[in-house]
Design a protein around this motif. Structure first.
Motif, PDB file in Angstrom:
ATOM      1  N   SER A  42       0.788  -1.252   0.054  1.00  0.00           N
ATOM      2  CA  SER A  42      -0.100  -0.348   0.047  1.00  0.00           C
ATOM      3  C   SER A  42       0.968   0.902   0.413  1.00  0.00           C
ATOM      4  O   SER A  42       2.036   1.447  -0.352  1.00  0.00           O
ATOM      5  CB  SER A  42      -0.838  -0.232   0.869  1.00  0.00           C
ATOM      6  N   ASP A  43       0.103   2.320   0.134  1.00  0.00           N
ATOM      7  CA  ASP A  43       0.874   3.541  -0.287  1.00  0.00           C
ATOM      8  C   ASP A  43       1.229   3.864   1.084  1.00  0.00           C
ATOM      9  O   ASP A  43       3.082   4.544   1.401  1.00  0.00           O
ATOM     10  CB  ASP A  43      -0.269   4.954  -0.806  1.00  0.00           C
ATOM     11  N   GLU A  44       0.848   3.367   2.302  1.00  0.00           N
ATOM     12  CA  GLU A  44       1.674   4.217   3.442  1.00  0.00           C
ATOM     13  C   GLU A  44       2.635   3.583   4.291  1.00  0.00           C
ATOM     14  O   GLU A  44       3.084   4.491   4.066  1.00  0.00           O
ATOM     15  CB  GLU A  44       0.625   2.408   4.077  1.00  0.00           C
ATOM     16  N   PRO A  45       4.020   2.494   3.048  1.00  0.00           N
ATOM     17  CA  PRO A  45       4.770   2.656   3.947  1.00  0.00           C
ATOM     18  C   PRO A  45       6.364   3.594   3.049  1.00  0.00           C
ATOM     19  O   PRO A  45       7.342   3.946   3.629  1.00  0.00           O
ATOM     20  CB  PRO A  45       5.453   0.947   4.079  1.00  0.00           C
ATOM     21  N   TRP A  46       5.370   3.862   2.227  1.00  0.00           N
ATOM     22  CA  TRP A  46       6.542   4.243   1.115  1.00  0.00           C
ATOM     23  C   TRP A  46       5.783   5.535   1.123  1.00  0.00           C
ATOM     24  O   TRP A  46       6.708   7.049   0.163  1.00  0.00           O
ATOM     25  CB  TRP A  46       5.991   3.816  -0.480  1.00  0.00           C
ATOM     26  N   VAL A  47       4.796   6.087   0.947  1.00  0.00           N
ATOM     27  CA  VAL A  47       4.131   8.059   0.021  1.00  0.00           C
ATOM     28  C   VAL A  47       4.448   8.906   2.207  1.00  0.00           C
ATOM     29  O   VAL A  47       3.568   8.447   2.560  1.00  0.00           O
ATOM     30  CB  VAL A  47       3.382   7.981  -0.305  1.00  0.00           C
ATOM     31  N   PRO A  48       4.896   9.895   1.764  1.00  0.00           N
ATOM     32  CA  PRO A  48       5.428  10.782   2.871  1.00  0.00           C
ATOM     33  C   PRO A  48       4.144  11.183   2.943  1.00  0.00           C
ATOM     34  O   PRO A  48       3.489  11.584   2.045  1.00  0.00           O
ATOM     35  CB  PRO A  48       6.030  11.756   2.626  1.00  0.00           C
ATOM     36  N   LYS A  49       3.833  11.310   3.652  1.00  0.00           N
ATOM     37  CA  LYS A  49       2.658  11.947   4.877  1.00  0.00           C
ATOM     38  C   LYS A  49       2.139  13.424   4.084  1.00  0.00           C
ATOM     39  O   LYS A  49       1.197  13.776   3.030  1.00  0.00           O
ATOM     40  CB  LYS A  49       1.914  11.805   6.239  1.00  0.00           C
ATOM     41  N   LYS A  50       2.624  13.603   4.389  1.00  0.00           N
ATOM     42  CA  LYS A  50       2.483  15.472   4.345  1.00  0.00           C
ATOM     43  C   LYS A  50       3.670  15.960   3.494  1.00  0.00           C
ATOM     44  O   LYS A  50       5.111  15.392   3.648  1.00  0.00           O
ATOM     45  CB  LYS A  50       2.849  16.806   5.759  1.00  0.00           C
TER      46      LYS A  50
END
Ligand SMILES: [Zn+2]
Length: 267
Positions: free
Chosen positions: A227-235
């Protein structure tokens, strides 16, 4: 230290904090393997690791894989390295390239300069990325090689990119999926896979990791990794923010198990 400690073979401590007595060098060339990056002098391991690599390379051709290009094992006496790995300290870890050995002997210069090939289809750190292996690069022969390694009783864990774990989960259509439990998704590891052996019998003071959770690991945990969770920075990063400089300091020798002093001093 350019040579191993002339003591009985023993992996001491844990994978990311320890050292190696009686290390054996994997010869730079075998019928079905070639060691890469010779200048690093990291082709040392516990004799059981060296034997494992010889056995795996022997089986490679029958799996449709000409032979192994072998990356880092450990330094002659193990211990922390100044570059590259947190683990690989006790002679039980080895990186094997996901690039097939060519049908000729590489020169020492080529072994320094040739790059491994990433199996990724594209970048992982963008929103809704297709986190898969590239079907033009990934092959069943690679899956068979990793299955053979993961089925070996000496192996505790194999680390691969989550994209590769997914490919392996899809590859195995047989009833026996138990080997998949040994293959764990991790950061990086799309140029090579990382084999970690369990502590050999001769190695008192060698600390095994807890075994991986039961099951083939193809369910929830993998879904999370993909998923995006581990890879895509939140802000979005503040462009004016000063980059954090984290200096990596080599681990102090005092942090290692006491017997490592003897290993380092042995002549
Ligand atoms: Zn590794």
């Amino acid at each position: 230290m350019t040579d191993s400690a002339p003591l009985a073979a023993r992996a001491i401590g844990s994978y990311a904090k320890g050292c190696l007595a009686g290390g054996e060098a994997l010869p730079t060339d075998g019928a079905n393997w070639q060691v890469m990056r010779l200048s690093r002098n990291r082709n040392w391991g516990h004799p059981e690791l060296v034997q494992f690599l010889k056995d795996l390379s022997n089986d490679a051709p029958s799996l449709g894989w000409r032979g192994l290009l072998v990356g880092d094992l450990a330094q002659p006496r193990g211990g922390p390295m100044l570059s590259g790995h947190a683990s690989h300290q006790i002679g039980l870890d080895a990186d094997i390239w996901l690039t097939e050995m060519p049908d000729r002997r590489l020169t020492a210069k080529e072994r320094e300069e040739i790059s491994a090939i990433s199996m990724l289809k594209g970048p992982l750190d963008v929103k809704d990325a297709d986190r898969s292996v590239d079907p033009r690069k990934w092959t069943d022969s690679r899956a068979r090689l990793i299955r053979r390694a993961a089925s070996d009783k000496r192996v505790a864990r194999i680390f691969v990119s989550p994209t590769i774990k997914k490919a392996l989960c899809e590859f195995e259509t047989g009833k026996d999926r138990s080997w998949l439990r040994t293959v764990r998704p991790w950061w990086g590891h799309h140029y090579h896979f990382h084999v970690r052996l369990t502590c050999p019998k001769d190695s008192s003071g060698c600390k095994n990791q807890n075994p991986p959770p039961p099951g083939d690991g193809c369910g929830k945990e993998l879904t999370y990794w993909l998923s995006d969770e581990p890879w895509v920075p939140k802000k979005p990063e503040d462009p004016n923010k000063k980059p954090k400089v984290v200096k990596k300091r080599p681990m102090a020798l005092s942090a290692l198990p006491k017997s490592c002093k003897t290993v380092l001093a042995a002549q």
